[in-house]
Write a protein that holds these residues in place. Structure first.
Motif, PDB file in Angstrom:
ATOM      1  N   UNK A  33       0.762  -1.311  -0.194  1.00  0.00           N
ATOM      2  CA  UNK A  33      -0.003   0.212  -0.094  1.00  0.00           C
ATOM      3  C   UNK A  33       0.775   1.351  -0.102  1.00  0.00           C
ATOM      4  N   UNK A  34       1.789   1.424   0.956  1.00  0.00           N
ATOM      5  CA  UNK A  34       2.643   2.651   0.957  1.00  0.00           C
ATOM      6  C   UNK A  34       3.958   2.200   1.765  1.00  0.00           C
ATOM      7  N   UNK A  35       5.107   2.824   1.323  1.00  0.00           N
ATOM      8  CA  UNK A  35       6.396   2.559   1.968  1.00  0.00           C
ATOM      9  C   UNK A  35       7.132   3.603   2.299  1.00  0.00           C
ATOM     10  N   UNK A  36       8.059   3.706   3.240  1.00  0.00           N
ATOM     11  CA  UNK A  36       8.955   4.589   3.319  1.00  0.00           C
ATOM     12  C   UNK A  36      10.382   4.316   3.853  1.00  0.00           C
ATOM     13  N   UNK A  37      11.472   4.843   3.735  1.00  0.00           N
ATOM     14  CA  UNK A  37      12.648   4.293   4.138  1.00  0.00           C
ATOM     15  C   UNK A  37      13.560   5.596   4.406  1.00  0.00           C
ATOM     16  N   UNK A  38      14.673   5.176   5.188  1.00  0.00           N
ATOM     17  CA  UNK A  38      15.490   6.134   5.671  1.00  0.00           C
ATOM     18  C   UNK A  38      16.224   7.259   4.588  1.00  0.00           C
TER      19      UNK A  38
ATOM     20  N   UNK B 237      14.373   8.598   2.632  1.00  0.00           N
ATOM     21  CA  UNK B 237      13.258   9.401   2.470  1.00  0.00           C
ATOM     22  C   UNK B 237      12.443   9.247   1.094  1.00  0.00           C
ATOM     23  N   UNK B 238      12.381   8.029   0.652  1.00  0.00           N
ATOM     24  CA  UNK B 238      11.761   7.721  -0.260  1.00  0.00           C
ATOM     25  C   UNK B 238      10.426   7.401   0.162  1.00  0.00           C
ATOM     26  N   UNK B 239       9.162   7.702  -0.464  1.00  0.00           N
ATOM     27  CA  UNK B 239       7.864   7.175  -0.259  1.00  0.00           C
ATOM     28  C   UNK B 239       7.334   7.004  -1.276  1.00  0.00           C
ATOM     29  N   UNK B 240       6.697   5.670  -1.449  1.00  0.00           N
ATOM     30  CA  UNK B 240       5.829   5.398  -2.405  1.00  0.00           C
ATOM     31  C   UNK B 240       4.776   4.737  -2.154  1.00  0.00           C
ATOM     32  N   UNK B 241       3.572   4.977  -3.141  1.00  0.00           N
ATOM     33  CA  UNK B 241       2.286   4.553  -2.717  1.00  0.00           C
ATOM     34  C   UNK B 241       1.799   3.542  -3.872  1.00  0.00           C
TER      35      UNK B 241
END
Length: 125
Positions: free
Chosen positions: A48-53, A55-59
């Motif tokens: 559904x959604x992801x975030x990493x250190x 600072x990449x965010x994807x939906x």
């Protein structure tokens, strides 16, 4: 191993909002890959959604512009704000993590090595 505990699920009418939280049970790393997944009855689990250190965010396309993922590093709490909910959002929602990794790269579940038990979200029409 760090345990993940989700909360915030429930039942809501279409158009409503819910906020999911995922708390880590112990110290977590400054490098991380975190995500939310869901699985509806009879369907495969999907990212559904992801975030990493980094600072990449994807939906996922199906939730873009409606859901917002965030991570409170100080409190080690991952959140998912879900607005404009639709009946097709009904599913069990899981948080997942890979501590020590600063890029998720994709929603492939093999990128995550810790999983919560899930919290149910039900959206009625």
């Amino acid at each position: 191993q760090v345990q993940l505990v989700e909360s915030g699920g429930g039942s809501v009418q279409a158009g409503g909002s819910l906020r999911l939280s995922c708390a880590a049970s112990a110290y977590t790393a400054s490098r991380y890959c975190l995500g939310w997944f869901r699985q509806a009855p009879g369907k495969e689990r999907e990212g559904v959604a992801r975030i990493d250190s980094s600072v990449m965010i994807r939906y996922a396309d199906s939730v873009k512009d409606r859901f917002t993922i965030s991570y409170d590093y100080a409190k080690s709490i991952l959140s998912l704000q879900m607005n404009s909910l639709k009946p097709e959002d009904t599913a069990m929602y899981y948080c997942a993590a890979n501590w020590g990794r600063d890029h998720c790269y994709s929603f492939d579940s093999e990128n995550f090595n810790s999983w919560g038990q899930g919290t149910q979200v039900t959206v009625s029409s």
